[in-house]
Design an enzyme around this catalytic site. Structure first.
Site, PDB file in Angstrom:
ATOM      1  N   LYS A   1      44.208  33.882 -49.730  1.00  0.00           N
ATOM      2  CA  LYS A   1      44.959  32.658 -49.419  1.00  0.00           C
ATOM      3  C   LYS A   1      45.928  32.841 -48.261  1.00  0.00           C
ATOM      4  O   LYS A   1      46.355  31.858 -47.652  1.00  0.00           O
ATOM      5  CB  LYS A   1      45.700  32.152 -50.665  1.00  0.00           C
ATOM      6  CG  LYS A   1      44.747  31.627 -51.733  1.00  0.00           C
ATOM      7  CD  LYS A   1      45.423  30.682 -52.689  1.00  0.00           C
ATOM      8  CE  LYS A   1      44.393  30.031 -53.600  1.00  0.00           C
ATOM      9  NZ  LYS A   1      44.987  29.178 -54.626  1.00  0.00           N
TER      10      LYS A   1
ATOM     11  N   LYS B   1      38.183  23.850 -56.050  1.00  0.00           N
ATOM     12  CA  LYS B   1      38.793  22.541 -55.846  1.00  0.00           C
ATOM     13  C   LYS B   1      39.196  22.336 -54.401  1.00  0.00           C
ATOM     14  O   LYS B   1      39.171  21.246 -53.894  1.00  0.00           O
ATOM     15  CB  LYS B   1      40.110  22.489 -56.639  1.00  0.00           C
ATOM     16  CG  LYS B   1      40.000  22.194 -58.068  1.00  0.00           C
ATOM     17  CD  LYS B   1      41.394  21.777 -58.536  1.00  0.00           C
ATOM     18  CE  LYS B   1      41.739  22.382 -59.867  1.00  0.00           C
ATOM     19  NZ  LYS B   1      42.701  23.484 -59.737  1.00  0.00           N
TER      20      LYS B   1
ATOM     21  N   LYS C   1      32.944  31.297 -54.707  1.00  0.00           N
ATOM     22  CA  LYS C   1      33.140  30.511 -55.941  1.00  0.00           C
ATOM     23  C   LYS C   1      33.349  29.028 -55.623  1.00  0.00           C
ATOM     24  O   LYS C   1      33.874  28.675 -54.566  1.00  0.00           O
ATOM     25  CB  LYS C   1      34.281  31.077 -56.787  1.00  0.00           C
ATOM     26  CG  LYS C   1      35.661  30.707 -56.336  1.00  0.00           C
ATOM     27  CD  LYS C   1      36.666  30.760 -57.505  1.00  0.00           C
ATOM     28  CE  LYS C   1      37.939  30.041 -57.086  1.00  0.00           C
ATOM     29  NZ  LYS C   1      38.855  29.708 -58.148  1.00  0.00           N
TER      30      LYS C   1
END
Ligand code: ADP
Ligand code: NA
Length: 324
Positions: A111, A195, A192
């Site tokens: 991130k 969202k 993966k």
């Protein structure tokens, strides 16, 4: 009977991955256990959020929790920021962690990669997650495989604290399902499903329409072999669809590969889509009835009160042990 705790971030509509990997088990685990489920808004703000948007997402997530079968009479459902003990014990857990171990977390590395100014909250997310779990003397944490490393850190921090200051925290175990713990992106099945994927076609959201689900699965990346077999390494796309199909129907992977032997990807994908639609439809119907209902706020208020009663005891015990 075990104490269960888990959370979901109100960052957007939960995905099929969130549902199959985690939320579905939240509902199932209510049978015979004491469950506490959280809308982790303080985790969501580790990256900038639009205030109106996150407010809406919090409300929608509450409705979705109920729609998947969380029963507020049996389980506690609440918003993290309404119980200040999370931030308070989060600070204590930060002081129990080292920079080195936080910088080694793969989620932090992913991130923060390429960011000019890395929000400090991205680094201190795992100690806050540890606090979430430890506040409730949690024994079992249903999560997807992406949370394995954070769960290990949570145990390490609890153990470190207990050794130094006395037995305050229960050491929690992760509950990672054997199938479904890592549902992959439909576009790039080595990544993966998330969202926050900017490619909306890669992700099935739990509230997607039948039309969108069919369209997305039809467009899912597969391979050119035209054979339906399970091989995560060389056939990640087909294997991901098989996992989804199996979880949505209860049929085993073996049964499915036998049934689809010699069949084309087109027919296979159409059936996978139908199974996903059938799984999500009843959830969507219940969601539509719940959304906007004033009852939701009352459930969340009561949930926060009940959570606070448990959490404050652990926080007090931790502060007492520290001598503060
Ligand atoms: P996201 O990573 O999609 O933003 P959260 O961080 O809110 O979602 O995670 C909620 C739960 O869903 C966690 O237990 C997480 O491990 C699980 N989860 C997230 N993505 C997946 C996935 N692709 N497959 C299975 N479980 C997942
Ligand atoms: Na996550």
């Amino acid at each position: 009977m075990s104490r269960i705790f888990s959370g979901v971030q109100p960052t957007s509509i939960p995905t099929l991955g969130n549902y199959l990997g985690a939320m579905r088990n939240f509902a199932a685990l209510q049978e015979g256990n004491e469950c506490i489920y959280c809308i982790v808004d303080e985790h969501a703000i580790t990256v900038p959020q639009d205030p109106a948007e996150i407010q809406k997402n919090i409300h929608n997530l509450a409705a979705l929790y109920l729609a998947i079968g969380i029963d507020p009479k049996r389980s506690i459902l609440f918003i993290q920021s309404e119980v200040p003990c999370h931030a308070q014990l989060g600070w204590i857990m930060q002081c129990t962690s080292t920079m080195g171990e936080l910088e080694r977390m793969t989620q932090f590395k992913d991130k923060s990669k390429g960011k000019q100014a890395i929000p400090a909250g991205l680094l201190t997310y795992p100690p806050l997650m540890a606090a979430d779990i430890l506040l409730y003397q949690t024994e079992l944490v249903p999560v997807g495989a992406d949370q394995k490393q954070h769960m290990e850190l949570t145990r390490d921090l609890a153990e470190r604290f207990n050794k130094k200051y006395g037995e305050v925290f229960t050491l929690p175990e992760p509950y990672i399902p054997p199938v479904g713990a890592r549902i992959m992106s439909l576009a790039e099945p080595t990544k993966k499903m998330s969202k926050s994927d900017s490619n909306r076609k890669a992700t099935i959201f739990t509230l997607d329409s039948e039309k969108d689900i069919i369209k997305k699965i039809k467009a899912a990346t597969t391979d050119t072999e035209a054979s339906i077999r399970y091989d995560r390494e060389s056939k990640p796309g087909v294997s991901n669809l098989l996992d989804i199909f199996s979880l949505c129907t209860g049929r085993s992977i073996d049964e499915l590969t036998t049934a689809y032997e010699g069949k084309g990807y087109g027919a296979f994908k159409a059936d996978v889509a139908e199974a996903v639609v059938a799984t999500l439809k009843p959830i969507q119907e219940r969601y539509q009835q719940l959304i906007g209902s004033p009852e939701l706020d009352q459930i969340l208020d009561e949930g926060a009160e009940k959570a606070y009663e448990i959490a404050k005891k652990t926080l007090k015990a931790a502060e007492k042990a520290l001598g503060i």
